[in-house]
Design a protein around this motif. Structure first.
Motif, PDB file in Angstrom:
ATOM      1  N   ALA A 194       6.187 -11.203  -8.305  1.00 64.88           N
ATOM      2  CA  ALA A 194       7.355 -10.338  -8.920  1.00 64.88           C
ATOM      3  C   ALA A 194       6.993  -9.677 -10.208  1.00 64.88           C
ATOM      4  N   SER A 195       5.840 -10.325 -10.847  1.00 67.09           N
ATOM      5  CA  SER A 195       5.593  -9.798 -12.292  1.00 67.09           C
ATOM      6  C   SER A 195       4.641  -8.650 -11.921  1.00 67.09           C
ATOM      7  N   VAL A 196       3.619  -8.810 -10.873  1.00 65.47           N
ATOM      8  CA  VAL A 196       2.850  -7.754 -10.671  1.00 65.47           C
ATOM      9  C   VAL A 196       3.325  -6.513 -10.059  1.00 65.47           C
ATOM     10  N   ASP A 245      -0.139  -5.180  -0.878  1.00 61.25           N
ATOM     11  CA  ASP A 245      -0.890  -4.593  -0.101  1.00 61.25           C
ATOM     12  C   ASP A 245       0.018  -3.384   0.550  1.00 61.25           C
ATOM     13  N   LEU A 246       1.129  -3.984   1.189  1.00 64.64           N
ATOM     14  CA  LEU A 246       2.168  -3.126   1.948  1.00 64.64           C
ATOM     15  C   LEU A 246       2.704  -2.263   0.935  1.00 64.64           C
ATOM     16  N   SER A 286      -3.844  -6.201  -5.820  1.00 59.41           N
ATOM     17  CA  SER A 286      -3.822  -7.867  -6.253  1.00 59.41           C
ATOM     18  C   SER A 286      -4.565  -8.172  -7.240  1.00 59.41           C
ATOM     19  N   PRO A 287      -4.089  -8.846  -8.185  1.00 64.60           N
ATOM     20  CA  PRO A 287      -5.116  -9.279  -9.231  1.00 64.60           C
ATOM     21  C   PRO A 287      -6.153 -10.249  -8.776  1.00 64.60           C
ATOM     22  N   PRO A 288      -7.057 -10.311  -9.625  1.00 69.59           N
ATOM     23  CA  PRO A 288      -8.369 -11.028  -9.071  1.00 69.59           C
ATOM     24  C   PRO A 288      -8.269 -12.456  -8.977  1.00 69.59           C
ATOM     25  N   GLU A 289      -6.883 -13.048  -9.681  1.00 67.49           N
ATOM     26  CA  GLU A 289      -6.692 -14.570  -9.933  1.00 67.49           C
ATOM     27  C   GLU A 289      -6.115 -15.035  -8.597  1.00 67.49           C
ATOM     28  N   TRP A 290      -5.661 -14.070  -7.578  1.00 67.87           N
ATOM     29  CA  TRP A 290      -4.920 -14.593  -6.388  1.00 67.87           C
ATOM     30  C   TRP A 290      -5.899 -15.446  -5.429  1.00 67.87           C
ATOM     31  N   ARG A 291      -5.254 -16.232  -4.870  1.00 70.52           N
ATOM     32  CA  ARG A 291      -6.458 -17.138  -3.946  1.00 70.52           C
ATOM     33  C   ARG A 291      -6.448 -16.372  -2.642  1.00 70.52           C
ATOM     34  N   GLY A 292      -5.236 -16.201  -2.270  1.00 71.70           N
ATOM     35  CA  GLY A 292      -5.067 -15.730  -0.740  1.00 71.70           C
ATOM     36  C   GLY A 292      -5.685 -14.203  -0.393  1.00 71.70           C
ATOM     37  N   GLU A 293      -5.809 -13.981   0.813  1.00 70.52           N
ATOM     38  CA  GLU A 293      -6.269 -12.525   1.008  1.00 70.52           C
ATOM     39  C   GLU A 293      -5.161 -11.845   1.877  1.00 70.52           C
ATOM     40  N   SER A 294      -4.915 -10.552   1.893  1.00 74.82           N
ATOM     41  CA  SER A 294      -3.991  -9.845   2.560  1.00 74.82           C
ATOM     42  C   SER A 294      -4.145  -9.876   4.110  1.00 74.82           C
ATOM     43  N   VAL A 295      -2.922 -10.155   4.588  1.00 70.10           N
ATOM     44  CA  VAL A 295      -3.179 -10.010   6.032  1.00 70.10           C
ATOM     45  C   VAL A 295      -2.660  -8.806   6.781  1.00 70.10           C
TER      46      VAL A 295
END
Length: 503
Positions: A107-109, A358-359, A364-373
């Protein structure tokens, strides 16, 4: 309890600062995203994963969208899974906390990128300001205390089981009255799950929006106690299971009596009826998008935050375990104009924040662990195939412990999964388990004691992944400034958590 920085009679709109955070790519085809999370929803509870289930709205979203067949939560409880869902990070990974305070939340991003944000949670006390969840939302309401000013209303808000019993006893009389008046009994006698509060708030947010938006709704209907409106019991059963069967099932479980096959069937029926109740509510949200003229530019993301056990491993609800009935959850993404079909590769729910970003064309910030699907949704690439790591903390008694709020509350259990294998390790005792799910879908045969060469190779691959995760969490624990539970929890919030079984 909630925070609301917008006036209810003013339209919700984006900020004037999207240029710095928006992607440099062409404008996205999707202007809005609605994220629907459903508490305690196991994958096989809905039609896209089990054709015998009755959930036509979710089935429709799946038919026109993308279904991830092997999607996994990062924990067995809401506070263990939601750091991945709304901040793309593991629980405890930032500062030993179960919340998302100080995290770069989805939400903040999005808010920084000029996208209006609204979050509405059906009174799950772990998704509140105490654990940082309002951060980044222009409008946020957890419905923990906002249920009226009367002492009666406040009491019911803190004691949903009492509220459920009132509905159970009153529903036959209400049904009779509805029939005499020629009306439907679709709406529960009491909104025990806060479903209509969430639905109404989400609809208002959609109606007031005049630009790109992100909307998150969290449903609690499929969480215990399962108290659907009577019509839904009839819709998912043979028509013979009614309110008296609900009373029988709830009586035996609340009194701690033995749960036999009959009671277990009744509980499963009640659970499936709550799924149908949520399915209808999601349908009304889709209708609201249509009425607002934004359905064709809105992506819908649906996920369970964790599953639910029906004695596959000896218990009910969602006690501290890491088997598939608790960790395998639905994950469906419906993007207008994109029919991704079914994706067999495994994926974790930490993919949700980067996928939503992504949508919406946000970086995405670099600290996010997941990858966009999103590439898989567009048919461009398979999801990242790193194994999915999930955790829980188990005290001395599986069924008596409170929900852990720090790693010090019990043994740390870590699981590592890919499309076929599940490895589980108790970090404190060193005990391990290994299951091959294609041949053992309910994980009953532990292969770790006498592994074959193939099984040993899996252990040798997964054990270091578990060890790295354990080491990371232990390091954070050592430097933690608090566990989110050191500060005094609001009395109403604590009462709500206790009423849900979270002492």
């Amino acid at each position: 309890m909630g925070s609301d920085t917008s006036h209810p009679d003013e339209p919700v709109s984006g900020s004037s600062m999207p240029a710095e955070s928006r992607s440099t790519d062409a404008d996205p085809e999707v202007s809005n995203v609605v994220l629907v999370t459903i508490d305690s929803l196991r994958a096989d509870a809905i039609a896209p994963y089990d054709a015998d289930r009755i959930s036509p709205v979710l089935a429709g979203l799946a038919d026109d969208g993308t279904v991830f067949d092997r999607s996994f939560a990062t924990g067995n409880w809401t506070p263990f899974s939601f750091p991945s869902i709304l901040a793309s990070e593991p629980v405890f990974a930032r500062n030993g906390d179960i919340g998302v305070a100080d995290s770069r939340t989805l939400a903040s991003v999005l808010s920084e990128a000029g996208i209006a944000t609204g979050g509405f949670n059906a009174a799950n006390g772990f998704l509140t300001s105490h654990w940082g969840y309002p951060e980044g939302f222009d409008e946020f309401e957890p419905f923990v205390t906002s249920v009226g000013s009367s002492r009666y209303s406040r009491y019911l808000a803190a004691h949903p089981t009492v509220e459920a019993w009132i509905q159970l006893f009153a529903s036959p009389f209400r049904r009779l009255g509805s029939r005499l008046r020629g009306q439907s009994d679709e709406r529960p006698f009491l909104d025990a799950s806060r479903m209509f509060d969430v639905e109404d708030a989400a609809t208002d947010f959609i109606d007031q929006s005049d630009g790109p938006f992100f909307l998150w709704t969290h449903y609690m209907d499929t969480h215990t106690p399962y108290v659907p409106a009577p019509r839904y019991i009839r819709e998912v059963s043979d028509g013979l299971v009614g309110t008296h069967r609900m009373l029988h099932a709830h009586s035996r479980t609340s009194l701690g009596l033995e749960v036999g096959e009959r009671t277990l069937r009744e509980l499963r029926t009640l659970y499936q009826a709550t799924v149908k109740q949520v399915d209808d509510s999601v349908g009304r949200l889709l209708d609201a998008l249509e009425a607002a003229g934004v359905a064709d530019e809105t992506a819908i993301v649906v996920a369970g935050d964790h599953g639910e056990e029906f004695q596959e491993h000896g218990h009910l609800a969602h006690y501290p375990k890491l088997y598939d009935e608790l960790i395998r959850v639905p994950f469906i993404v419906n993007v207008p104009g994109e029919d991704g079909g079914r994706v067999s590769e495994h994926v974790g729910l930490d993919a949700i924040p980067p996928t939503v970003a992504d949508l919406l064309g946000v970086e995405s910030p670099p600290e996010w662990r997941g990858e966009s699907v999103a590439p898989a949704i567009r048919g461009e690439a398979e999801p990242d195939q790193d194994p999915v790591v999930s955790v829980t903390v188990r005290g001395e008694e599986v069924t008596e412990q409170p929900i852990p709020r720090s790693l010090a509350d019990g043994d740390l259990l870590v699981s590592v999964r890919d499309a076929e294998w599940t490895y589980i390790e108790n970090a404190d005792t060193g005990e391990t388990e290994l299951y091959h799910r294609p041949l053992d879908p309910t994980q009953q045969e532990d292969l770790s004691a006498d592994p074959t060469d193939e099984e040993l190779a899996v252990v040798e691959e997964f054990a270091p992944i578990a060890a790295d995760h354990i080491s990371e969490l232990r390091d954070r624990e050592g430097g933690a400034v608090g566990d989110g539970g050191d500060e005094e929890v609001d009395e109403n919030l604590e009462a709500r958590l206790e009423a849900l079984g979270y002492r």
